[in-house]
Design a protein around this motif. Structure first.
Motif, PDB file in Angstrom:
ATOM      1  N   LEU A  71     -16.986 -17.162  13.196  1.00 28.88           N
ATOM      2  CA  LEU A  71     -16.700 -17.229  14.505  1.00 28.88           C
ATOM      3  C   LEU A  71     -16.380 -16.275  15.528  1.00 28.88           C
ATOM      4  CD1 LEU A  71     -14.368 -20.530  13.852  1.00 28.88           C
ATOM      5  CD2 LEU A  71     -16.659 -20.542  14.468  1.00 28.88           C
ATOM      6  N   LEU A  72     -16.328 -15.153  15.058  1.00 29.62           N
ATOM      7  CA  LEU A  72     -15.915 -13.876  15.503  1.00 29.62           C
ATOM      8  C   LEU A  72     -16.976 -12.802  15.105  1.00 29.62           C
ATOM      9  CD1 LEU A  72     -12.080 -13.613  16.288  1.00 29.62           C
ATOM     10  CD2 LEU A  72     -13.848 -14.058  17.972  1.00 29.62           C
ATOM     11  N   SER A  73     -17.217 -12.028  15.656  1.00 34.57           N
ATOM     12  CA  SER A  73     -18.158 -10.630  15.357  1.00 34.57           C
ATOM     13  C   SER A  73     -17.350  -9.820  14.543  1.00 34.57           C
ATOM     14  CB  SER A  73     -18.734 -10.120  16.572  1.00 34.57           C
ATOM     15  OG  SER A  73     -19.183  -8.638  16.143  1.00 34.57           O
ATOM     16  N   SER A  74     -17.718  -9.227  13.524  1.00 30.59           N
ATOM     17  CA  SER A  74     -16.993  -8.236  12.702  1.00 30.59           C
ATOM     18  C   SER A  74     -16.866  -7.093  13.525  1.00 30.59           C
ATOM     19  CB  SER A  74     -17.648  -7.961  11.375  1.00 30.59           C
ATOM     20  OG  SER A  74     -19.071  -7.414  11.538  1.00 30.59           O
ATOM     21  N   GLN A  75     -17.674  -6.961  14.592  1.00 27.96           N
ATOM     22  CA  GLN A  75     -17.523  -5.598  15.255  1.00 27.96           C
ATOM     23  C   GLN A  75     -16.747  -5.559  16.281  1.00 27.96           C
ATOM     24  OE1 GLN A  75     -19.471  -2.944  14.220  1.00 27.96           O
ATOM     25  NE2 GLN A  75     -20.040  -4.525  12.535  1.00 27.96           N
ATOM     26  N   ILE A  76     -15.769  -6.568  16.445  1.00 24.26           N
ATOM     27  CA  ILE A  76     -14.950  -6.627  17.610  1.00 24.26           C
ATOM     28  C   ILE A  76     -13.979  -5.447  17.513  1.00 24.26           C
ATOM     29  CG2 ILE A  76     -14.912  -9.063  17.810  1.00 24.26           C
ATOM     30  CD1 ILE A  76     -12.277  -9.174  15.992  1.00 24.26           C
ATOM     31  N   PRO A  77     -13.278  -5.161  18.547  1.00 26.54           N
ATOM     32  CA  PRO A  77     -12.440  -3.774  18.682  1.00 26.54           C
ATOM     33  C   PRO A  77     -11.437  -4.024  17.549  1.00 26.54           C
ATOM     34  CG  PRO A  77     -12.830  -4.435  21.042  1.00 26.54           C
ATOM     35  CD  PRO A  77     -13.367  -5.707  19.965  1.00 26.54           C
ATOM     36  N   ALA A  78     -10.901  -3.050  17.177  1.00 28.23           N
ATOM     37  CA  ALA A  78      -9.838  -3.028  16.138  1.00 28.23           C
ATOM     38  C   ALA A  78      -8.321  -3.486  16.851  1.00 28.23           C
ATOM     39  CB  ALA A  78      -9.488  -1.822  15.412  1.00 28.23           C
ATOM     40  N   SER A  79      -8.397  -3.270  18.184  1.00 26.90           N
ATOM     41  CA  SER A  79      -7.135  -3.428  18.960  1.00 26.90           C
ATOM     42  C   SER A  79      -6.898  -4.972  19.347  1.00 26.90           C
ATOM     43  CB  SER A  79      -6.950  -2.497  19.959  1.00 26.90           C
ATOM     44  OG  SER A  79      -8.055  -2.926  20.856  1.00 26.90           O
ATOM     45  N   MET A  80      -8.098  -5.822  19.172  1.00 26.11           N
ATOM     46  CA  MET A  80      -8.048  -7.055  19.629  1.00 26.11           C
ATOM     47  C   MET A  80      -6.811  -7.974  18.599  1.00 26.11           C
ATOM     48  SD  MET A  80     -10.918 -10.002  19.829  1.00 26.11           S
ATOM     49  CE  MET A  80     -10.640 -11.658  19.992  1.00 26.11           C
ATOM     50  N   GLN A  81      -6.129  -8.819  19.287  1.00 22.73           N
ATOM     51  CA  GLN A  81      -5.106  -9.524  18.707  1.00 22.73           C
ATOM     52  C   GLN A  81      -5.094 -10.883  19.086  1.00 22.73           C
ATOM     53  OE1 GLN A  81      -3.063  -8.535  16.099  1.00 22.73           O
ATOM     54  NE2 GLN A  81      -3.778  -6.288  16.529  1.00 22.73           N
ATOM     55  N   ILE A  82      -5.211 -11.896  18.269  1.00 27.62           N
ATOM     56  CA  ILE A  82      -4.964 -13.434  18.384  1.00 27.62           C
ATOM     57  C   ILE A  82      -3.444 -13.644  19.057  1.00 27.62           C
ATOM     58  CG2 ILE A  82      -4.890 -15.511  17.624  1.00 27.62           C
ATOM     59  CD1 ILE A  82      -7.520 -14.709  17.721  1.00 27.62           C
ATOM     60  N   PRO A  83      -3.596 -14.179  20.207  1.00 32.30           N
ATOM     61  CA  PRO A  83      -2.181 -14.439  20.985  1.00 32.30           C
ATOM     62  C   PRO A  83      -1.624 -15.393  20.309  1.00 32.30           C
ATOM     63  CG  PRO A  83      -4.147 -15.420  22.029  1.00 32.30           C
ATOM     64  CD  PRO A  83      -4.683 -14.647  21.128  1.00 32.30           C
ATOM     65  N   LEU A  84      -0.037 -15.538  20.483  1.00 30.52           N
ATOM     66  CA  LEU A  84       0.614 -16.713  19.951  1.00 30.52           C
ATOM     67  C   LEU A  84       0.719 -17.647  21.095  1.00 30.52           C
ATOM     68  CD1 LEU A  84       2.403 -17.595  17.524  1.00 30.52           C
ATOM     69  CD2 LEU A  84       4.318 -16.814  18.974  1.00 30.52           C
ATOM     70  N   PRO A  85       0.163 -19.052  20.863  1.00 33.52           N
ATOM     71  CA  PRO A  85       0.197 -19.979  21.768  1.00 33.52           C
ATOM     72  C   PRO A  85       1.627 -20.522  22.025  1.00 33.52           C
ATOM     73  CG  PRO A  85      -0.600 -20.764  19.880  1.00 33.52           C
ATOM     74  CD  PRO A  85      -0.463 -19.411  19.631  1.00 33.52           C
ATOM     75  N   PHE A  86       1.789 -21.095  23.332  1.00 35.21           N
ATOM     76  CA  PHE A  86       3.015 -21.558  23.343  1.00 35.21           C
ATOM     77  C   PHE A  86       2.973 -23.108  23.720  1.00 35.21           C
ATOM     78  CE2 PHE A  86       5.992 -23.559  26.572  1.00 35.21           C
ATOM     79  CZ  PHE A  86       7.316 -23.141  26.067  1.00 35.21           C
ATOM     80  N   ASP A  87       3.545 -23.934  22.735  1.00 31.86           N
ATOM     81  CA  ASP A  87       3.548 -25.466  23.079  1.00 31.86           C
ATOM     82  C   ASP A  87       4.599 -26.329  23.141  1.00 31.86           C
ATOM     83  OD1 ASP A  87       4.594 -24.901  20.507  1.00 31.86           O
ATOM     84  OD2 ASP A  87       3.432 -26.635  19.345  1.00 31.86           O
ATOM     85  N   GLY A  88       5.390 -25.312  23.879  1.00 29.51           N
ATOM     86  CA  GLY A  88       6.759 -25.990  24.277  1.00 29.51           C
ATOM     87  C   GLY A  88       6.616 -26.884  25.549  1.00 29.51           C
ATOM     88  N   SER A  89       7.611 -27.502  25.948  1.00 32.62           N
ATOM     89  CA  SER A  89       7.354 -28.496  27.222  1.00 32.62           C
ATOM     90  C   SER A  89       6.691 -27.741  28.391  1.00 32.62           C
ATOM     91  CB  SER A  89       8.615 -29.271  27.383  1.00 32.62           C
ATOM     92  OG  SER A  89       9.757 -28.355  27.476  1.00 32.62           O
ATOM     93  N   LEU A  90       7.623 -26.830  28.786  1.00 32.71           N
ATOM     94  CA  LEU A  90       7.249 -26.329  29.969  1.00 32.71           C
ATOM     95  C   LEU A  90       7.731 -24.554  29.852  1.00 32.71           C
ATOM     96  CD1 LEU A  90       8.015 -28.696  32.873  1.00 32.71           C
ATOM     97  CD2 LEU A  90       5.704 -27.958  32.098  1.00 32.71           C
ATOM     98  N   ARG A  91       6.927 -23.652  30.480  1.00 36.59           N
ATOM     99  CA  ARG A  91       7.577 -22.367  30.458  1.00 36.59           C
ATOM    100  C   ARG A  91       8.254 -22.239  31.844  1.00 36.59           C
ATOM    101  NH1 ARG A  91       2.885 -18.126  29.085  1.00 36.59           N
ATOM    102  NH2 ARG A  91       2.539 -18.285  31.193  1.00 36.59           N
ATOM    103  N   ASP A  92       8.703 -21.004  31.816  1.00 33.24           N
ATOM    104  CA  ASP A  92       9.735 -20.663  33.179  1.00 33.24           C
ATOM    105  C   ASP A  92       8.656 -20.860  34.347  1.00 33.24           C
ATOM    106  OD1 ASP A  92      11.891 -20.608  31.704  1.00 33.24           O
ATOM    107  OD2 ASP A  92      12.009 -18.564  31.547  1.00 33.24           O
ATOM    108  N   ASP A  93       7.268 -20.335  34.147  1.00 36.59           N
ATOM    109  CA  ASP A  93       6.522 -20.328  35.267  1.00 36.59           C
ATOM    110  C   ASP A  93       5.817 -21.630  35.528  1.00 36.59           C
ATOM    111  OD1 ASP A  93       5.017 -19.994  33.288  1.00 36.59           O
ATOM    112  OD2 ASP A  93       3.830 -18.342  33.824  1.00 36.59           O
TER     113      ASP A  93
END
Length: 218
Positions: free
Chosen positions: A178-200
């Motif tokens: 699903l992702l290319s093996s040539q993606i930049p080494a610095s790329m990170q999968i973010p941590l999703p937020f599934d709480g009710s609401l964020r401050d913004d």
């Protein structure tokens, strides 16, 4: 009260839970199950015990977010594939949009388009919401008050996830193609937020269908 009565009461509560979960078309939360069990039961303890009893059976009691449901054991799922109703596969645009929302939520439509690099068609988000996998979470406290989107417990249930933290990591996505093996080494999968609401984020009006945002974007 006889010596055996507490055990009899607990067994009856377990049977009631079992019946509730079998009869329910949707996963159930602990508060939804509690009223059927009488005064003061430890619902989580009962659910844990029922889960243990079914751990080696053809169906298992599984957690989906904050809810519980009986599902076919993973190692037997292949037996039922021929019984599944054929459904139209999601388009690439819908799959990409769903993945972005899952990993980056809460996300606005503009943020989804920025990550994808192309405009998101009007029907893509509607399709994902009709499937029950995406919901409108709230409105971002920024100019235009854009709607924020997140995944649902139905999304977790469909993809066999107990919680969002069970989403595949970077190595798993690369291994699956699903992702290319040539993606930049610095790329990170973010941590999703599934709480009710964020401050913004502000709560969304129950009657708000997001049309105002779509009208502004088109």
């Amino acid at each position: 009260m006889s010596v055996d009565e507490p055990n009899e009461i607990r067994e009856r509560q377990l049977r009631i839970l079992e019946a509730l979960l079998f009869a329910s078309a949707e996963p159930l939360s602990l508060p939804e199950m509690a009223p059927y069990l009488g005064q003061g039961p430890d619902v989580r303890s009962l659910v844990d015990e029922l889960q243990t009893r079914y751990a080696s059976r053809g169906i298992n009691l599984v957690r989906r977010g904050d809810r519980w449901a009986f599902r076919t054991a993973e190692d037997l799922g292949f037996l039922l594939r021929r019984e599944e109703q054929e459904t139209r596969p999601l388009s690439r645009a819908a799959l990409e949009t769903l993945a972005i929302i899952a990993y980056h939520q809460p996300s606005t439509r503009a943020e989804i388009e920025e990550i994808r690099g192309v405009a998101t068609g009007k029907g893509t988000l509607d399709l994902l919401m009709e499937a029950g996998w995406v919901r409108m979470r709230g409105r971002r406290r920024t100019p235009g008050r854009p709607v924020t989107y997140g995944t649902t417990e139905a999304f977790l249930d469909h993809f066999g996830l107990e919680r969002l933290s069970d989403l595949p990591g970077l190595d798993e996505l690369k291994g699956s193609g699903l992702l290319s093996s040539q993606i930049p080494a610095s790329m990170q999968i973010p941590l999703p937020f599934d709480g009710s609401l964020r401050d913004d984020e502000d709560p969304i009006d129950p009657d708000d269908d997001g049309d105002s945002e779509r009208a502004e974007d088109e």
